[in-house]
Design an enzyme around this catalytic site. Structure first.
Site, PDB file in Angstrom:
ATOM      1  N   ARG A 191       1.025  -1.259  -0.175  1.00  0.00           N
ATOM      2  CA  ARG A 191      -0.092  -0.195  -0.130  1.00  0.00           C
ATOM      3  C   ARG A 191       0.389   1.113  -0.104  1.00  0.00           C
ATOM      4  O   ARG A 191       0.676   2.268   0.205  1.00  0.00           O
ATOM      5  CB  ARG A 191      -0.841  -0.168   1.180  1.00  0.00           C
ATOM      6  CG  ARG A 191      -2.128  -1.204   1.192  1.00  0.00           C
ATOM      7  CD  ARG A 191      -2.534  -1.474  -0.232  1.00  0.00           C
ATOM      8  NE  ARG A 191      -3.306  -2.635   0.390  1.00  0.00           N
ATOM      9  CZ  ARG A 191      -2.928  -3.622  -0.563  1.00  0.00           C
ATOM     10  NH1 ARG A 191      -2.265  -3.498  -1.324  1.00  0.00           N
ATOM     11  NH2 ARG A 191      -4.061  -4.570  -0.060  1.00  0.00           N
ATOM     12  N   SER A 241     -11.410  -2.564   1.788  1.00  0.00           N
ATOM     13  CA  SER A 241     -11.396  -3.227   3.483  1.00  0.00           C
ATOM     14  C   SER A 241     -10.200  -1.740   3.910  1.00  0.00           C
ATOM     15  O   SER A 241      -9.241  -1.139   3.580  1.00  0.00           O
ATOM     16  CB  SER A 241      -9.433  -4.005   3.080  1.00  0.00           C
ATOM     17  OG  SER A 241     -10.253  -5.304   2.701  1.00  0.00           O
ATOM     18  N   GLU A 311      -6.645   1.160   6.431  1.00  0.00           N
ATOM     19  CA  GLU A 311      -6.219   1.207   4.976  1.00  0.00           C
ATOM     20  C   GLU A 311      -6.882   2.430   3.587  1.00  0.00           C
ATOM     21  O   GLU A 311      -7.042   3.592   3.293  1.00  0.00           O
ATOM     22  CB  GLU A 311      -6.330  -0.254   3.936  1.00  0.00           C
ATOM     23  CG  GLU A 311      -6.356   0.160   2.772  1.00  0.00           C
ATOM     24  CD  GLU A 311      -6.023  -1.353   1.917  1.00  0.00           C
ATOM     25  OE1 GLU A 311      -6.330  -1.059   0.930  1.00  0.00           O
ATOM     26  OE2 GLU A 311      -6.415  -2.264   3.411  1.00  0.00           O
TER      27      GLU A 311
END
Length: 316
Positions: A191, A241, A311
């Site tokens: 990420r 998510s 996230e």
């Protein structure tokens, strides 16, 4: 809590947004500029207050020129694609928001490579690859975002990551200049990317895929879609998510084992179907979601000594 912060409000106060909107209209066309645009209409969470100015550039040249105008005007700006993986504050955004989506979504197959503009959705690219008999992008076929977002965040699912298939990017720097970024220069990790850290805007990507039978590619895509539909709350608004995967753990399992399945704050809820997702169960505000995220973080840390990191990107 990971919150994207800036001095947007202070800068915006020093800029005449009406004059800026008119000048941006001169670049991209008046019909592609709106003011006080509700961000709830542009995020998969269906949450978010108004952006001062909302722009849909018609081309990369439009976007580059508009970024340069913001730069010389000292006007803050942000980039949005499909609005997935994003939570916008109820108070809205005191800045210019550029949407890189439908107007910048061309896909071209060149042998076993696919050249794609940043506004193309992952699903559209996966379908184009399937039609061309090219494999390797199946993992992203159900990720509800764009190529630009996938490049910035190194999107991944079911064992695949964007860095596995991307070989080159074309970006705009914060000054509105064009820059080529190779796979090695992108510095992808979980990420993370160099482009995100440097404030680059991805406008195009070249993907290296492999030849395979269309039937085999489609079977893999169908299998992944069935697994998503079985396990994920696709029928409810969310940002995907909510938490990053902590090393050695799974966020959803930690949340479930903290007895938080179905936990609610206002209209925000930990999904009954998959505890790694926070969903908009009806009328949720950004404040509801942020409070729920904080409650989940605190409970998981108390139970397991693990601090979950969001996230989802939080803009305020």
């Amino acid at each position: 809590m990971a919150i994207v912060r800036s001095n947007d409000e202070a800068k915006a106060n020093a800029v005449d947004m009406r004059d800026l909107a008119r000048a941006l209209g001169d670049i991209v066309g008046d019909g592609n500029v709106s003011t006080n645009e509700p961000m709830a209409d542009h995020t998969t969470f269906r949450i978010g207050g108004p952006a001062d100015i909302y722009v849909t550039p018609r081309s990369v040249d439009d976007l580059a020129a508009a970024i340069r105008l913001c730069r010389v005007s000292d006007a803050p700006y942000r980039i949005i694609g499909n609005g997935s993986d994003l939570l916008v504050a109820d108070e809205g955004l005191r800045c210019v928001v550029f949407q890189v989506l439908d107007n910048l979504s061309a896909i071209e197959v060149e042998g076993d490579r696919v050249r794609v503009q940043a506004g193309a959705t992952n699903a559209a690219v996966a379908r184009a690859a399937l039609a061309a008999g090219l494999a390797g992008f199946e993992f992203a076929s159900g990720i509800p975002g764009t190529i630009g977002g996938a490049a910035i965040m190194n999107a991944g699912a079911y064992g695949g990551e964007f860095k596995d298939v991307a070989v080159e990017l074309t970006c705009l720097t914060p000054e509105g200049e064009t820059a080529k970024v190779s796979r090695d220069e992108a510095d992808w990790s979980y990420r993370h990317s160099m482009m995100d850290a440097a404030g680059y805007v991805v406008v195009e990507a070249v993907l290296q895929l492999e030849r395979d039978e269309r039937a085999a590619i489609k079977a893999r895509m169908d299998d992944l879609q069935a697994r998503r539909e079985e396990k994920q709350p696709l029928e409810m608004p969310s940002a995907g998510s909510t938490f990053k995967r902590p090393e050695g753990y799974f966020a959803g399992k930690l949340i479930q084992d903290s007895d938080l399945r179905g936990y609610r704050v206002g209209g925000a809820q930990v999904s009954e179907k998959h505890t790694g997702f926070v969903v908009n169960a009806g009328g949720a505000t950004a404040a509801d979601v942020m409070r729920l995220i904080e409650d989940v973080q605190n409970r998981v840390q108390e139970r397991f000594g693990v601090r979950l990191e969001p996230e989802v990107r939080i803009w305020r």
